[in-house]
Design an enzyme around this catalytic site. Structure first.
Site: not given
Ligand code: TSJ
Length: 673
Positions: A463, A536, A538, A540
């Site tokens: 990503e 990641d 997180d 997103d």
């Protein structure tokens, strides 16, 4: 539903090699046992019979995990179901008891109590102490279509239980026998303990699984037993199965009994799907001692559900009954559509994929001598079943269509829709692939690796461009390729099959993997045997993972089924102490690590917010290095969860969406804790 696909794989590997040593060990151990304890002749005989089961339980029940534990119930219940198949039993009761035992009882004829000539033991003792005893004293009527994954039965349950108590109600008498510690017959063996009404017959078995065998757990899961009983009820129409949970203060009880049999099963599977018409088609027949039943209903859903069984055992790998069914409906529907003039003579026949789109079907065959194939023996192999199933289903479908032209027309329209979708997808695909055959051109953004061996090649889907850059610099360029994704990839929940490859990011993935997509996907052409999603830790990142997983699930399912898809787990923290770096992959690892440092130690701590924050060497060391990294192999269940999560993510309201991802998707939980 008890799913058995994975059972056999684990412990059967390398059996052949080990056998020689096992035999010697077994023999010496037995000598030692004899010396130690003073067994009666009978005990030794019993021990000899059942000892192998205790030594290698995996060989008999596949696994000693929770799954194997539940298999015990199945083995016992299957015996009672056999009695129902023979036409003598109508009710089966299963109770999960407070003391951890299970009671199974039926109202059949009762296990025979007379002496069996082969063994010199009563029928009951034979069933419980002789391996593979099932069917030895079968009556003249009919054949035994015994279930059981490995066809082993009650003796195996006995071997793996600390206690088994059997009561037989027969001839106006109650017979009882007790076994302890893995099949040791207790004196006085089978004996009469009382009288009962001569009209009462049946068998009641109570057993306690041995915790020294089932080390993982000896606690039965109500839902798992329930799903198995439900499935059994669908497969044996009219048979009543009752499950009682006596373990809690509040006693729970449910009954499963379906007069509609496998047709009702189809209705159950179609809850939440929209049928094309209300009717569920049901056909059955018998030929060459093989009994075939099939029930099906087309729906507007895009996937098909096929459940097939032989002798009440699920055949997850399909086999000749599924093939026969498929041949029949593809042949007869095409014939009928042309006969009606809806499909012109010069037009192509519909493919099996067209006809199967949205189809829900259950196929159940009873076979006196089933042969199972495949690595996990879950595929029916008897060749004659193909023709038998095909002709029974084909003939009856032909008659049905002739008598129900309105339904025939609705079916035609459904299949036509599927066909149009397929053709549109093929056209779109040809535009993309066009010039350079399968896979199209390698994407510009792909930093490919040197090795040409797909088995060692790894594709990291990364990503963000900055992380992509780090990964490119930190990788082992011989085996590791990097494909950076920019921004959010297309949301496949919304995109129709035809639009999917128009999206640049998706197109890049399809071309990099090089094995096509959708129904044309060919796993043997995959250029990487590890496709590693690196996003990641997180929210997103979670969203992108969900999208990617859903994409692979829908368009490259075999990639997941073959275990080629992984999720990389970047660390959450780096702790530096006296010049050494220590990485934590999970939140709870940090306090443990800290507690290992001397008091008042001076260390520095970095929390990683995203892959982009790591420099190439850190990324290589923590997330890509084959020896140090933590990766998670994606299963079909993971992907199914991702798909579900995605459906729930489609609203416009962002906050609940984010909460949902964090709360519900398992693969997110694992990463984001
Ligand atoms: F085997 C077992 F213990 F697992 C077990 C067997 C457990 C339960 C709950 C039920 C049974 C069972 C066996 N129920 N009914 C029977 N029937 C026979 O074994 C039987 C009875 C009569 C005849 C006959 O030919 O007269 C033949 C059989 C196989």
């Amino acid at each position: 539903m008890l799913e058995e696909k994975q059972i056999e794989t684990e412990e059967k590997v390398n059996d052949d090699e080990e056998v020689k040593f096992e035999k010697i060990d077994e023999e010496t151990e037995r000598e030692q046992e004899r010396g130690k304890k003073d067994y009666s002749g009978k005990d030794i005989q019993v021990l000899k019979g059942l000892e192998p089961v205790r030594e290698r339980p995996g060989m008999y029940i596949g696994t000693t995990s929770s799954r194997g534990l539940h298999h015990l119930i199945r083995e016992i219940v299957d015996n009672a179901v056999d009695e129902a198949l023979a036409g003598y039993c109508h009710n089966i009761f299963v109770s999960l008891e407070k003391d951890g035992s299970v009671t199974v009882s039926d109202d059949g004829r009762g296990i025979p109590v007379d002496v069996v000539s082969d063994t010199g033991l009563s029928g009951v003792e034979t069933v419980y102490t002789v391996l593979h005893a099932g069917g030895k004293f079968e009556g003249s009527e009919g054949y035994k279509v015994s279930g059981g994954l490995h066809g082993v039965g009650a003796s195996v349950v006995n071997a793996l239980s600390t206690q088994v108590n059997v009561k037989v109600f027969k001839n106006g008498q109650i017979y009882e026998i007790q076994f302890l510690n893995g099949g040791h017959t207790q004196e006085p063996g089978l004996h009469v303990v009382g009288n009962c009404d001569p009209s009462k017959t049946g068998t009641t078995v109570n057993f306690t699984p041995d915790p020294s065998i089932f080390k993982e757990t000896v606690t039965f899961n109500y839902l798992e037993v329930k799903e198995y009983l439900r499935q059994t009820a669908y497969l044996n129409k009219g048979l009543s199965l009752t499950l009682t949970d006596n373990r809690e203060e509040e006693i729970k009880q449910e009954n499963f009994c379906y007069q509609g049999g496998i047709s009702e099963y189809v209705a159950y599977l179609n809850i939440g799907r929209t049928p094309v018409f209300d009717n569920i088609l049901y056909f059955d027949g018998k030929s060459e001692s093989v009994f075939v039943e099939a029930a099906f209903q087309p729906t507007k859903a895009s996937s098909s559900i096929v459940r097939s069984f032989c002798n009440n055992i699920m055949t997850a790998g399909g086999g000749t009954h599924e093939e026969g069914f498929r041949l029949a409906i593809v042949r007869e529907l095409n014939r009928y559509f042309k006969f009606k003039g809806w499909r012109k003579e010069n037009e192509d026949n519909f493919t099996a994929d067209d006809i199967y789109e949205g189809l829900t079907c259950t196929i159940s065959v009873k076979h006196p001598d089933p042969q199972y194939e495949g690595q996990v023996k879950d595929k029916l192999g008897n060749a004659e079943v193909r023709k038998i199933t095909s002709s029974i289903v084909g003939n009856q479908l032909r008659d049905f269509l002739e008598q129900n032209p309105k339904l025939g027309r609705l079916y035609y329209e459904r299949v036509l829709t599927a066909c149009k979708g397929r053709l549109a997808a093929e056209r779109a695909r040809n535009q993309v692939i066009g010039k350079s055959g399968v896979g199209g051109n390698l994407p510009d953004k792909l930093a490919d690796c040197v090795s040409k061996n797909p088995e060692e090649r790894e594709l990291f889907i990364v990503e963000g461009n900055s992380a992509g850059g780090s990964a490119k610099n930190g990788r082992d360029a011989f085996t590791q390729a990097i494909l950076p994704l920019r921004g959010k990839i297309l949301n496949i929940e919304k995109a129709a099959d035809t639009r999917i490859e128009k999206n640049a990011e998706i197109e890049n993935m399809i071309n990099a993997i090089g094995a096509g997509f959708g129904s044309q996907f060919d796993i043997t052409k995959a250029k990487y045997h590890k496709v590693i999603i690196m996003t990641d830790a997180d929210v997103d990142g979670s969203h992108i993972r969900i999208l990617l997983l859903t994409f692979f699930y829908r368009f490259m399912k075999p990639l997941i089924e073959n275990g080629y898809v992984y999720i990389a787990q970047p660390p959450l923290y780096k702790l530096t102490y006296q010049g050494h770096d220590y990485y934590c992959f999970k939140e709870e690892e940090l306090p443990i690590l800290k507690s290992k440092l001397p008091q008042n130690a001076r260390f520095s701590l970095q929390r990683y917010k995203g892959l982009g924050e790591m420099d190439p060497s850190q990324l290589a060391e923590t997330t890509m290095d084959k020896d140090k990294r933590l990766m998670w192999k994606v299963t079909i269940q993971d992907a199914e969860e991702a798909e579900l999560a995605l459906t729930d993510l489609m609203g416009d309201n962002v906050q609940p969406r984010k909460e949902f991802i964090t709360a519900n998707a398992k693969f997110v939980k694992n990463l984001d804790i």
